[in-house]
Write a protein that holds these residues in place. Structure first.
Motif, PDB file in Angstrom:
ATOM      1  N   ALA A 418      29.310  -8.416   0.416  1.00 20.86           N
ATOM      2  CA  ALA A 418      30.546  -7.868   1.029  1.00 20.86           C
ATOM      3  C   ALA A 418      30.607  -6.423   1.051  1.00 20.86           C
ATOM      4  N   PHE A 419      30.531  -5.891  -0.182  1.00 16.86           N
ATOM      5  CA  PHE A 419      30.580  -4.203  -0.322  1.00 16.86           C
ATOM      6  C   PHE A 419      29.665  -3.469   0.452  1.00 16.86           C
ATOM      7  N   LEU A 420      28.423  -4.073   0.524  1.00 17.96           N
ATOM      8  CA  LEU A 420      27.594  -3.142   1.364  1.00 17.96           C
ATOM      9  C   LEU A 420      27.903  -3.164   2.904  1.00 17.96           C
ATOM     10  N   LEU A 421      28.285  -4.533   3.102  1.00 16.10           N
ATOM     11  CA  LEU A 421      28.654  -4.763   4.941  1.00 16.10           C
ATOM     12  C   LEU A 421      29.966  -4.097   5.117  1.00 16.10           C
ATOM     13  N   LEU A 422      30.897  -4.050   4.310  1.00 15.75           N
ATOM     14  CA  LEU A 422      32.216  -3.482   4.653  1.00 15.75           C
ATOM     15  C   LEU A 422      32.290  -1.810   4.467  1.00 15.75           C
ATOM     16  N   SER A 423      31.304  -1.382   3.842  1.00 16.00           N
ATOM     17  CA  SER A 423      31.059   0.046   3.544  1.00 16.00           C
ATOM     18  C   SER A 423      30.202   0.804   4.710  1.00 16.00           C
ATOM     19  N   CYS A 555      36.950 -10.518  10.303  1.00  7.36           N
ATOM     20  CA  CYS A 555      36.303  -9.995   9.137  1.00  7.36           C
ATOM     21  C   CYS A 555      35.624 -11.095   8.102  1.00  7.36           C
ATOM     22  N   GLU A 556      36.415 -12.207   8.197  1.00  7.96           N
ATOM     23  CA  GLU A 556      35.702 -13.256   7.328  1.00  7.96           C
ATOM     24  C   GLU A 556      34.627 -13.887   7.893  1.00  7.96           C
ATOM     25  N   GLN A 557      34.645 -14.050   9.171  1.00  5.90           N
ATOM     26  CA  GLN A 557      33.579 -14.582   9.879  1.00  5.90           C
ATOM     27  C   GLN A 557      32.423 -13.731   9.987  1.00  5.90           C
ATOM     28  N   PHE A 558      32.450 -12.485   9.874  1.00  7.00           N
ATOM     29  CA  PHE A 558      31.431 -11.451  10.027  1.00  7.00           C
ATOM     30  C   PHE A 558      31.088 -11.569   8.598  1.00  7.00           C
ATOM     31  N   LEU A 559      31.653 -11.604   7.618  1.00  2.00           N
ATOM     32  CA  LEU A 559      31.023 -11.717   6.209  1.00  2.00           C
ATOM     33  C   LEU A 559      29.994 -12.846   5.816  1.00  2.00           C
ATOM     34  N   LEU A 560      30.682 -14.084   6.491  1.00  4.75           N
ATOM     35  CA  LEU A 560      30.062 -14.987   6.204  1.00  4.75           C
ATOM     36  C   LEU A 560      28.732 -15.331   7.043  1.00  4.75           C
ATOM     37  N   LYS A 561      28.974 -14.839   8.327  1.00  2.00           N
ATOM     38  CA  LYS A 561      27.593 -14.582   9.000  1.00  2.00           C
ATOM     39  C   LYS A 561      26.564 -13.886   8.552  1.00  2.00           C
ATOM     40  N   ASN A 562      26.848 -12.661   7.927  1.00  2.00           N
ATOM     41  CA  ASN A 562      25.655 -11.952   7.146  1.00  2.00           C
ATOM     42  C   ASN A 562      25.757 -12.135   5.641  1.00  2.00           C
TER      43      ASN A 562
END
Length: 595
Positions: A418-423, A555-562
């Motif tokens: 999650a840290f890598l995706l959101l940064s 954002c939650e869907q994006f994180l779960l997808k990746n």
């Protein structure tokens, strides 16, 4: 109900006596350094439960001098009785790392005649716990309780990061930034060769100079260093100089009773109204010894004040060839860093400009300020729940003309992923409808990046908005710390305002991610609204709640997808190869946090 008292807190009050003062009747800075070191050591040992030694003392800025009031008796012609000033020192441990800890020290003085108090300085000292035979001891963690303690605890990791990066920062600036001569704009035409300011002094370590462990008292060494630096400064200006700042005392090794300490001081550079004096300390046991141990070094900035208390113009310094020229350039680099750092980190939050200039000299301090501002916001108390569903909670905080918003949820994803995706702002448009795209314009290092962001938002000028944003990310320094992704606006010369866009600005925002369990992460987003948009946000808080809610669900869907996307981790590994991170907590050995 008794208020909370930090178990490591030490309070010391010292009456300033004539024996503590210098030739102007002011408290000697050397004496003050002794008191600071003593109080800080007592605090460190309260936490460690064993002897501790000083590893370093961060930069100190002296806000006021402490003057001894003259005691007037009736026979002197005035019926006035006053006593001297009292120096109050409060020290407490902010955070314990492996075998070292940061101790924060606050110094103030009070006038016993009228009860007024003033701040003198604030210092941060690093102490190392030592067991038998000088073996290092792993310290127990410190658990902060109050909002102030939580803030200092969190920011201590950033200060530690700056200490470790300091030497490389100076080297990089000296290499990449040409030094501009200042004497052309100076009224004084006197030129003084640097060698005329050189001072050497030897001290024999006697039992009164030792601490309770048998080593030389760190405060005593710092006091001697201040003394020889003052002499060197006086030789340049032929006047009584005033010490304004000290740049990091760095203890490289101990000395004991019977050692000789050789103090060397010289003026490195003289600017229009200030001068830098470099001081180093070497230890040796016998007069016939050829090799000497480097014990300590520091850089001190002096001014010379006129009768009105204003800095006088100083003579021009002619550096020695070779090492003298190197020291001359490094002094200019340190001055620039001091000014940048003071501009970025010393202002009150309400006075900090939204966008601050970016260059190589201030990158460490801008990154520090970016992360520190977010961590300070995270540590705030009195958040009020404004909106809640089964997944998303929204909180607000009104303080100092700012309205801050916190939105949080829990997502079934690995915290690092999650840290890598959101940064990565280049992917934010995948879940945030306000983003059109984000261009990476500068890869500062593996943890700091600058993006130009194009927003969907239309300004009052009927133009889309763009932003130039510094993204600073941090992994946890120890267990329980969050992953941090901080955002703030910067001004980049290569990307000036575009007439087709309205340049937007953000002061403080970002993500904090806490690992709750394996594959379970609490995601919190913080946003601090500036006074310019406060009225709008207050009026449309209900609509914004709905907007934040839908954005966070996306954002939650994006994180779960990746969540299982290995390319994200591979991209991060390639990024790490750009700049090996010797400062990452994962790469620090148990010993490297001590200096």
């Amino acid at each position: 109900m008794e208020s909370h008292r930090n178990a490591t807190e030490v309070q010391m009050s010292q009456l300033v006596l004539p024996c503590h003062t210098n030739y102007r009747g002011e408290l000697s800075i050397g004496q003050l350094l002794k008191w600071i070191d003593t109080a800080a050591c007592l605090s460190a040992e309260r936490h460690a439960g064993c002897p501790c030694v000083t590893a370093s003392v961060d930069d100190i800025y002296f806000e006021h001098t402490i003057r001894l009031l003259h005691i007037k008796f009736p026979w002197e012609g005035k019926n006035e009785t006053c006593v001297g000033q009292v120096v109050n020192i409060k020290a407490k441990v902010n955070r314990a790392f492996n075998s070292s800890m940061e101790v924060g020290v606050q110094v103030s003085y009070e006038d016993l005649c009228n009860g007024e108090q003033w701040n003198v300085c604030k210092a941060y000292a690093t102490f190392v716990a030592q067991g038998k035979s000088n073996a290092k001891i792993r310290l127990k963690p410190l658990v902060p309780q109050t909002e102030e303690e939580k803030t200092e605890y969190s920011i201590a990791a950033e200060r530690r990061r700056m200490r470790l990066a300091h030497t490389d920062t100076i080297k990089g600036l000296v290499t990449n930034s040409p030094v501009q001569p200042e004497h052309e704009n100076r009224d004084c035409n006197t030129v003084v060769p640097a060698e005329k300011t050189r001072v050497e002094s030897v001290e024999l370590i006697l039992p009164p100079h030792a601490n309770h462990q048998g080593n030389t008292f760190g405060g005593q060494i710092m006091a001697w260093m201040e003394n020889v630096a003052t002499i060197a400064a006086s030789r340049l200006c032929h006047a009584h100089p005033t010490l304004k700042t000290i740049e990091m005392f760095h203890f490289r090794g101990p000395s004991q009773v019977g050692d000789r300490l050789l103090f060397k001081a010289i003026v490195n550079n003289a600017f229009k109204n200030s001068m830098e004096v470099g001081v180093c300390v070497e230890a040796y046991r016998h007069e016939m010894e050829v090799s000497r141990r480097h014990i300590n070094s520091a850089f001190m900035t002096f001014v010379v004040l006129d009768a009105e208390g204003q800095p006088r113009t100083l003579p021009v310094l002619k550096p020695e060839s070779g090492d003298g020229e190197r020291r001359f350039k490094e002094a200019s680099a340190r001055k620039k860093i001091r000014l940048d750092r003071k501009y970025v980190t010393s202002c009150k939050q309400t006075e900090v400009p939204l966008s601050v200039p970016w260059d190589q000299s201030n990158k460490v301090y801008l990154s520090y300020n970016n992360v520190t501002a977010l961590k300070t916001l995270v540590a705030k108390a009195n958040w009020v729940l404004a909106f809640e569903t089964d997944k998303v909670r929204m909180y607000t905080l009104e303080e100092d003309k700012f309205l801050s918003i916190r939105i949080e949820m829990t997502v079934c994803i690995d915290t690092m992923q999650a840290f890598l995706l959101l940064s990565d702002l280049q992917r934010r448009h995948e879940w945030d409808q306000h983003y059109v795209n984000a261009e990476l314009v500068q890869q500062v290092d593996k943890d700091d990046m600058i993006y130009r962001v194009i927003s969907q938002t239309i300004s009052d000028e009927n133009k889309p908005q763009d932003f130039v944003i510094l993204v600073s990310r941090r992994k946890p320094c120890s267990k329980g710390d969050p992953y941090v992704v901080a955002f703030r606006s910067v001004t980049l010369p290569t990307h000036p305002a575009d007439p087709e866009y309205t340049r937007g600005e953000t002061l403080c925002s970002g993500f904090c991610l806490w690992k709750e369990k394996d594959e379970l992460t609490k995601v919190s987003y913080y946003y601090q609204a500036t006074p310019a948009v406060l009225t709008y946000i207050t009026a449309y808080i209900a609509g914004l709640s709905s907007s934040f809610h839908s954005t966070f669900l996306a954002c939650e869907q994006f994180l779960l997808k990746n969540k299982d996307d290995d390319s994200v981790r591979l991209q991060n590994l390639s990024l790490c190869s750009l700049s090996p991170d010797s400062l990452s907590p994962d790469n620090l050995s148990p010993d490297t946090d001590t200096i």
